[in-house]
Design a protein around this motif. Sequence first.
Motif, PDB file in Angstrom:
ATOM      1  N   UNK A   6       0.809  -1.155   0.008  1.00 32.01           N
ATOM      2  CA  UNK A   6      -0.284   0.007   0.074  1.00 32.01           C
ATOM      3  C   UNK A   6       0.717   1.165  -0.031  1.00 32.01           C
ATOM      4  N   UNK A   7       2.053   1.314   0.371  1.00 31.99           N
ATOM      5  CA  UNK A   7       2.817   2.302   0.636  1.00 31.99           C
ATOM      6  C   UNK A   7       3.583   2.602  -0.772  1.00 31.99           C
ATOM      7  N   UNK A   8       3.878   1.410  -1.446  1.00 35.93           N
ATOM      8  CA  UNK A   8       4.411   1.552  -2.814  1.00 35.93           C
ATOM      9  C   UNK A   8       3.259   2.044  -3.670  1.00 35.93           C
ATOM     10  N   UNK A   9       2.225   1.630  -3.269  1.00 39.33           N
ATOM     11  CA  UNK A   9       0.881   2.316  -4.217  1.00 39.33           C
ATOM     12  C   UNK A   9       0.825   3.764  -4.003  1.00 39.33           C
ATOM     13  N   UNK A  10       1.184   4.120  -3.060  1.00 43.04           N
ATOM     14  CA  UNK A  10       1.039   5.641  -2.870  1.00 43.04           C
ATOM     15  C   UNK A  10       1.943   6.363  -3.290  1.00 43.04           C
ATOM     16  N   UNK A  11       3.189   5.837  -3.198  1.00 44.54           N
ATOM     17  CA  UNK A  11       4.165   6.369  -3.889  1.00 44.54           C
ATOM     18  C   UNK A  11       4.263   6.349  -5.441  1.00 44.54           C
ATOM     19  N   UNK A  12       3.754   5.218  -6.117  1.00 47.34           N
ATOM     20  CA  UNK A  12       3.450   5.205  -7.502  1.00 47.34           C
ATOM     21  C   UNK A  12       2.376   6.152  -7.966  1.00 47.34           C
ATOM     22  N   UNK A  13       1.560   6.429  -7.101  1.00 50.02           N
ATOM     23  CA  UNK A  13       0.244   7.493  -7.402  1.00 50.02           C
ATOM     24  C   UNK A  13       0.968   8.762  -7.562  1.00 50.02           C
ATOM     25  N   UNK A  14       2.015   9.074  -6.333  1.00 46.11           N
ATOM     26  CA  UNK A  14       2.447  10.486  -6.382  1.00 46.11           C
ATOM     27  C   UNK A  14       3.216  10.907  -7.580  1.00 46.11           C
ATOM     28  N   UNK A  15       3.930   9.575  -8.167  1.00 41.53           N
ATOM     29  CA  UNK A  15       4.638   9.851  -9.162  1.00 41.53           C
ATOM     30  C   UNK A  15       4.029   9.773 -10.627  1.00 41.53           C
ATOM     31  N   UNK A  16       2.576   9.555 -10.324  1.00 37.69           N
ATOM     32  CA  UNK A  16       1.634   9.353 -11.674  1.00 37.69           C
ATOM     33  C   UNK A  16       2.090   8.056 -12.470  1.00 37.69           C
ATOM     34  N   UNK A  17       2.510   7.058 -11.531  1.00 35.42           N
ATOM     35  CA  UNK A  17       2.723   5.732 -12.246  1.00 35.42           C
ATOM     36  C   UNK A  17       1.454   4.834 -12.170  1.00 35.42           C
ATOM     37  N   UNK A  18       0.912   4.702 -13.210  1.00 39.89           N
ATOM     38  CA  UNK A  18      -0.198   3.793 -13.256  1.00 39.89           C
ATOM     39  C   UNK A  18       0.019   2.315 -12.586  1.00 39.89           C
ATOM     40  N   UNK A  19      -1.034   1.561 -12.115  1.00 40.47           N
ATOM     41  CA  UNK A  19      -0.918   0.522 -11.341  1.00 40.47           C
ATOM     42  C   UNK A  19      -2.150  -0.208 -10.873  1.00 40.47           C
ATOM     43  N   UNK A  20      -2.388  -1.150 -10.424  1.00 36.35           N
ATOM     44  CA  UNK A  20      -3.421  -1.863  -9.989  1.00 36.35           C
ATOM     45  C   UNK A  20      -3.377  -3.037  -9.331  1.00 36.35           C
TER      46      UNK A  20
END
Length: 370
Positions: free
Chosen positions: A296-310
């Motif tokens: 979940x922390x990685x997801x927040x980090x990716x979201x902040x950088x604009x990297x799509x993920x799911x």
Amino acid sequence: MSVPLLDLRAQHATIRDEMVASLMKVVDDQAFILGKPVLELECKVAEISHSKYAVGCASGTDALLIAYRAVGAGPGTEVVTSPFTFFATGGAIHNVGATPVFVDIEPRTFNINPAAAAAAVTSKTKAIVPVDLFGQVAAVEEVAKLAKGIPVIEDAAQSIGARRKIGGEWKMAGEAATIGTFSFFPSKNLGGYGDGGAIVTQDEGLFNEMMRLRTHGSTKTYFHEIVGYNSRLDALQAAVLLAKMPHLAGWSAKRRANAAFYDAAFADVAEVVTPYVEPVSESIFNQYTIRVPRREELRAHLAAKGIGHSVYYPLCLHLQPCFAYLGYKPGQCPEAEKASAEVLSLPIYPELTQGQLDEVVAAVRGFYGK
Ligand SMILES: Cc1ncc(COP(=O)(O)O)c(C=O)c1O
């Protein structure tokens, strides 16, 4: 630069002219229900899955419904499958009136554990349903061997064009099972402009039954021996899929190349477990799914950088509220439950630029201090 999880517009830009020509042909012919494009697409799907017969239908979900019905699943019967899959695999079992039986997965491939599937077979079992998760064909031959004659329905929604070496020979997704089902949902490697699906088999009797189920249970217009579905593949969707089909192998190869790039780029990041492809398998990487701690922390980090993920899939089917009536408890499919807590899918679509790939890699590596 932001990187979307999937960019269908990037693909569309490369094929727009072919697509418009293919669609306009149907529009000019004004033949929207079944007809030539659907038949042609069915031939192509049979060809790519090395199958004798193919039936186009309205979605991958309907493909499952029709396949389940065709093998006799219904009230009082059971169908065994994986709990780590898209909802439709299990939902369709419920919707034909049968009881879903969920068994655990292999932790490395995310696909059904054949021994667990065989152990769950009872006198009521009508089918075992391995799912080719994320584009890698499940061990259908092992499931079939252990199933001792029980039909194997391969949910190949995510794996059209993938293959697996069985007895030293390459077998295509859908080829080695009793029935194989495909989805043409837009995000699939072969995606339509809306819903679509197909079913393949080597068995003439099952083919005839599935053709009948697709059209209201009728073989002669206005006469109905059974109650089936209105589940035709739309001719416009068939036209889209026909235009895309020649590109599919190239697109899937590019996804594999992207996957190899990520694999190498994450090789020294101990926290990131990259996807495992069996030596006997060639995946089409519908998803590139890693396993990570602190997801979940990685997801927040990716979201902040604009990297799509799911996260495919955050809650296993045996623990879904709608299946509470089945009585499963957490811990009953431990590998599937562990996977659902750790998986994360990253952008893998074929049109990703090197710059975008680098961006994804830098964001993930950066999170783990690399
Ligand atoms: C594993 C799996 N099964 C079934 C389906 C259902 O397909 P559809 O969305 O075309 O109904 C999907 C796709 O969404 C899927 O990924």
